[in-house]
Design an enzyme around this catalytic site. Structure first.
Site, PDB file in Angstrom:
ATOM      1  N   ASN A  10       6.956  -3.280 -13.204  1.00  0.00           N
ATOM      2  CA  ASN A  10       7.256  -3.431 -14.622  1.00  0.00           C
ATOM      3  C   ASN A  10       7.948  -4.780 -14.819  1.00  0.00           C
ATOM      4  O   ASN A  10       9.110  -4.949 -14.446  1.00  0.00           O
ATOM      5  CB  ASN A  10       8.165  -2.289 -15.089  1.00  0.00           C
ATOM      6  CG  ASN A  10       8.585  -2.425 -16.548  1.00  0.00           C
ATOM      7  OD1 ASN A  10       8.014  -3.215 -17.303  1.00  0.00           O
ATOM      8  ND2 ASN A  10       9.579  -1.655 -16.945  1.00  0.00           N
ATOM      9  N   TRP A  11       7.232  -5.725 -15.404  1.00  0.00           N
ATOM     10  CA  TRP A  11       7.776  -7.078 -15.562  1.00  0.00           C
ATOM     11  C   TRP A  11       8.752  -7.197 -16.726  1.00  0.00           C
ATOM     12  O   TRP A  11       9.414  -8.224 -16.868  1.00  0.00           O
ATOM     13  CB  TRP A  11       6.621  -8.075 -15.732  1.00  0.00           C
ATOM     14  CG  TRP A  11       6.036  -8.517 -14.427  1.00  0.00           C
ATOM     15  CD1 TRP A  11       6.055  -7.831 -13.249  1.00  0.00           C
ATOM     16  CD2 TRP A  11       5.356  -9.737 -14.163  1.00  0.00           C
ATOM     17  NE1 TRP A  11       5.421  -8.534 -12.266  1.00  0.00           N
ATOM     18  CE2 TRP A  11       4.979  -9.728 -12.806  1.00  0.00           C
ATOM     19  CE3 TRP A  11       5.009 -10.841 -14.945  1.00  0.00           C
ATOM     20  CZ2 TRP A  11       4.290 -10.787 -12.207  1.00  0.00           C
ATOM     21  CZ3 TRP A  11       4.318 -11.889 -14.356  1.00  0.00           C
ATOM     22  CH2 TRP A  11       3.969 -11.861 -13.000  1.00  0.00           C
ATOM     23  N   LYS A  12       8.820  -6.178 -17.561  1.00  0.00           N
ATOM     24  CA  LYS A  12       9.735  -6.205 -18.701  1.00  0.00           C
ATOM     25  C   LYS A  12       9.525  -7.504 -19.508  1.00  0.00           C
ATOM     26  O   LYS A  12       8.388  -7.938 -19.665  1.00  0.00           O
ATOM     27  CB  LYS A  12      11.171  -6.017 -18.225  1.00  0.00           C
ATOM     28  CG  LYS A  12      11.329  -4.755 -17.363  1.00  0.00           C
ATOM     29  CD  LYS A  12      12.754  -4.420 -17.021  1.00  0.00           C
ATOM     30  CE  LYS A  12      12.786  -3.184 -16.151  1.00  0.00           C
ATOM     31  NZ  LYS A  12      14.157  -2.739 -15.841  1.00  0.00           N
ATOM     32  N   HIS A  93      10.300   4.588 -21.411  1.00  0.00           N
ATOM     33  CA  HIS A  93      11.215   3.907 -20.495  1.00  0.00           C
ATOM     34  C   HIS A  93      12.640   3.975 -21.040  1.00  0.00           C
ATOM     35  O   HIS A  93      12.873   3.907 -22.244  1.00  0.00           O
ATOM     36  CB  HIS A  93      10.795   2.446 -20.316  1.00  0.00           C
ATOM     37  CG  HIS A  93      11.491   1.775 -19.172  1.00  0.00           C
ATOM     38  ND1 HIS A  93      12.761   1.242 -19.285  1.00  0.00           N
ATOM     39  CD2 HIS A  93      11.099   1.552 -17.891  1.00  0.00           C
ATOM     40  CE1 HIS A  93      13.114   0.729 -18.124  1.00  0.00           C
ATOM     41  NE2 HIS A  93      12.127   0.900 -17.263  1.00  0.00           N
ATOM     42  N   GLU A  95      14.997   1.927 -21.175  1.00  0.00           N
ATOM     43  CA  GLU A  95      15.453   0.787 -21.972  1.00  0.00           C
ATOM     44  C   GLU A  95      14.974   0.901 -23.411  1.00  0.00           C
ATOM     45  O   GLU A  95      15.662   0.466 -24.342  1.00  0.00           O
ATOM     46  CB  GLU A  95      14.990  -0.516 -21.318  1.00  0.00           C
ATOM     47  CG  GLU A  95      15.741  -0.792 -20.024  1.00  0.00           C
ATOM     48  CD  GLU A  95      15.076  -1.807 -19.116  1.00  0.00           C
ATOM     49  OE1 GLU A  95      15.649  -2.098 -18.067  1.00  0.00           O
ATOM     50  OE2 GLU A  95      13.973  -2.292 -19.458  1.00  0.00           O
ATOM     51  N   GLU A 163      13.587   7.667 -13.270  1.00  0.00           N
ATOM     52  CA  GLU A 163      14.419   6.467 -13.186  1.00  0.00           C
ATOM     53  C   GLU A 163      15.813   6.782 -13.721  1.00  0.00           C
ATOM     54  O   GLU A 163      16.012   6.802 -14.943  1.00  0.00           O
ATOM     55  CB  GLU A 163      13.817   5.330 -14.027  1.00  0.00           C
ATOM     56  CG  GLU A 163      12.639   4.644 -13.400  1.00  0.00           C
ATOM     57  CD  GLU A 163      12.397   3.278 -14.046  1.00  0.00           C
ATOM     58  OE1 GLU A 163      12.159   2.317 -13.309  1.00  0.00           O
ATOM     59  OE2 GLU A 163      12.460   3.190 -15.281  1.00  0.00           O
ATOM     60  N   GLY A 169      18.302  -1.996 -12.337  1.00  0.00           N
ATOM     61  CA  GLY A 169      18.801  -3.362 -12.350  1.00  0.00           C
ATOM     62  C   GLY A 169      20.232  -3.525 -11.873  1.00  0.00           C
ATOM     63  O   GLY A 169      20.802  -4.606 -11.983  1.00  0.00           O
ATOM     64  N   SER A 208      16.165  -0.020  -8.982  1.00  0.00           N
ATOM     65  CA  SER A 208      16.633  -0.900  -7.904  1.00  0.00           C
ATOM     66  C   SER A 208      15.861  -0.675  -6.603  1.00  0.00           C
ATOM     67  O   SER A 208      16.438  -0.695  -5.511  1.00  0.00           O
ATOM     68  CB  SER A 208      18.136  -0.721  -7.683  1.00  0.00           C
ATOM     69  OG  SER A 208      18.869  -1.127  -8.826  1.00  0.00           O
ATOM     70  N   GLY A 229      11.048  -2.784 -10.866  1.00  0.00           N
ATOM     71  CA  GLY A 229      11.374  -3.761 -11.894  1.00  0.00           C
ATOM     72  C   GLY A 229      11.436  -5.166 -11.348  1.00  0.00           C
ATOM     73  O   GLY A 229      10.422  -5.808 -11.070  1.00  0.00           O
ATOM     74  N   GLY A 230      12.655  -5.681 -11.142  1.00  0.00           N
ATOM     75  CA  GLY A 230      12.839  -7.072 -10.751  1.00  0.00           C
ATOM     76  C   GLY A 230      12.091  -7.492  -9.505  1.00  0.00           C
ATOM     77  O   GLY A 230      11.617  -8.629  -9.403  1.00  0.00           O
TER      78      GLY A 230
END
Length: 251
Positions: A10-12, A93, A95, A163, A169, A208, A229-230
Site C-alpha cells: 500500500n503506497w498510500k 483502511h 487511516e 491491521e 508506521g 510495520s 506500507g512503507g
C-alpha cells in the site's frame, strides 16, 4: 485448505511516474516467485501507468466510492478504477476510518461496489491502542468484520487484512501470540458469516511489516500474507518480503 500467500503493498500518498522503475523491479521479483500472489495498491494517478509495466503484480487502488457515479467531487468509482487498470482495491483502511471518519458500513458499501465491477477487495480491520489497552481488541475486530464483510464473500475475490492501528508506521508490532489470537477470532467470525467459504478467504497481517520480521509473521497460524506500507515503496525493501513469502509457501 491451502491458501496462496498474498503480499500486498500500500503506497498510500507516495509515488510519482519517476518510480516506475521500482514497480518494474518489484514485478521482476513477482515473476520469479510464481507461488505467491503480489499486489501493489498505488495512488490513483499511477494506476494506469503501473498497470502498463507489470506482468505478474496486480495493480490496485487504495479506496473507491460506494456509488457507481454521481456528484461526488474528487472521488473514483469502481468502474473508473477498473478501466484504469486496477484489479483490486483496499477498503476500510484504518487511516480512512480515522481521517475521513469512515464507518464499517461505508467499508461494506465500498466492497459491494468493487465487487459489482469486477474488482477484488482487501478489507481492513483493526483496533486502536486505547481499545487494545482496554481489552477490547477482539470485540472491535469482530464488530468491524460483522458490519463490513459483504454478502457472498469468498476467497476468489475477497481478502481480510488485520491491521492494528497502533502498529501502522510505528515500527511496533503485536506479539506473535496476539496476532494469532486475532486471526483465529477473525477466521471464526468469517465462518459464522459465510460458512465453509471462510476457509478459502485469506487473512493478511499488516502493521510495520518488514523483511526482518515477515518470516516469523508468516509462520503464524491463519496468517496468509501481509499488507505492507512503507516497506513496499522500494524494491530493496519489498522484494525480501516477497522472497520470504515464497519461501513460506514452499514449506
Amino acid at each position: 485448505m491451502i491458501r496462496r500467500k498474498l503480499v500486498a503493498g500500500n503506497w498510500k500518498m507516495h509515488g510519482l511516474r519517476g518510480q516506475m522503475a521500482e514497480i518494474a523491479a518489484i514485478d521482476a521479483a513477482a515473476v520469479a516467485a510464481p507461488g505467491v500472489d503480489v499486489a501493489l495498491c498505488v495512488p490513483a494517478t499511477l494506476v494506469h501507468h503501473a498497470a502498463e509495466v507489470v506482468k505478474a503484480v496486480r495493480i490496485g487502488g487504495q479506496d473507491v466510492h460506494a456509488n457507481d457515479r454521481g456528484a461526488h467531487t474528487g472521488c473514483l468509482s469502481a468502474e473508473m478504477l477498473h478501466e484504469a487498470g486496477a484489479s483490486v482495491v483496499i477498503v476500510g483502511h484504518s487511516e480512512r476510518r480515522a481521517d475521513q471518519n469512515e464507518t464499517s458500513h461505508d467499508a461494506w458499501a465500498k466492497a459491494a461496489a468493487a465487487r459489482r465491477h469486477g474488482l477484488d477487495v482487501i478489507l481492513c480491520c483493526g483496533e486502536t491502542e486505547a481499545e487494545r489497552d482496554a481489552g477490547r481488541a477482539e470485540r472491535v475486530v469482530q464488530a468491524q468484520i460483522e458490519k463490513s464483510v459483504p454478502e457472498g464473500a469468498s476467497g476468489d475475490w475477497f481478502t481480510l487484512a488485520y491491521e492494528p492501528r497502533w502498529a501502522i508506521g510505528t515500527g511496533r508490532t503485536p506479539s506473535e501470540e496476539e496476532i494469532a489470537q486475532v486471526h483465529a477470532i477473525a477466521r471464526a467470525k468469517l465462518r459464522q458469516m459465510v460458512g465453509d467459504a471462510a476457509d478459502g478467504i485469506r487473512i493478511l497481517y499488516g502493521g510495520s511489516v518488514t523483511g526482518a520480521n515477515v518470516t516469523a509473521i508468516l509462520a503464524i497460524d491463519d496468517v496468509d500474507g501481509a499488507l505492507v506500507g512503507g516497506a513496499s515503496l522500494t524494491a530493496a525493501k519489498f522484494v525480501p518480503i516477497i522472497e520470504a513469502a515464497a519461501a513460506a509457501a514452499a514449506n
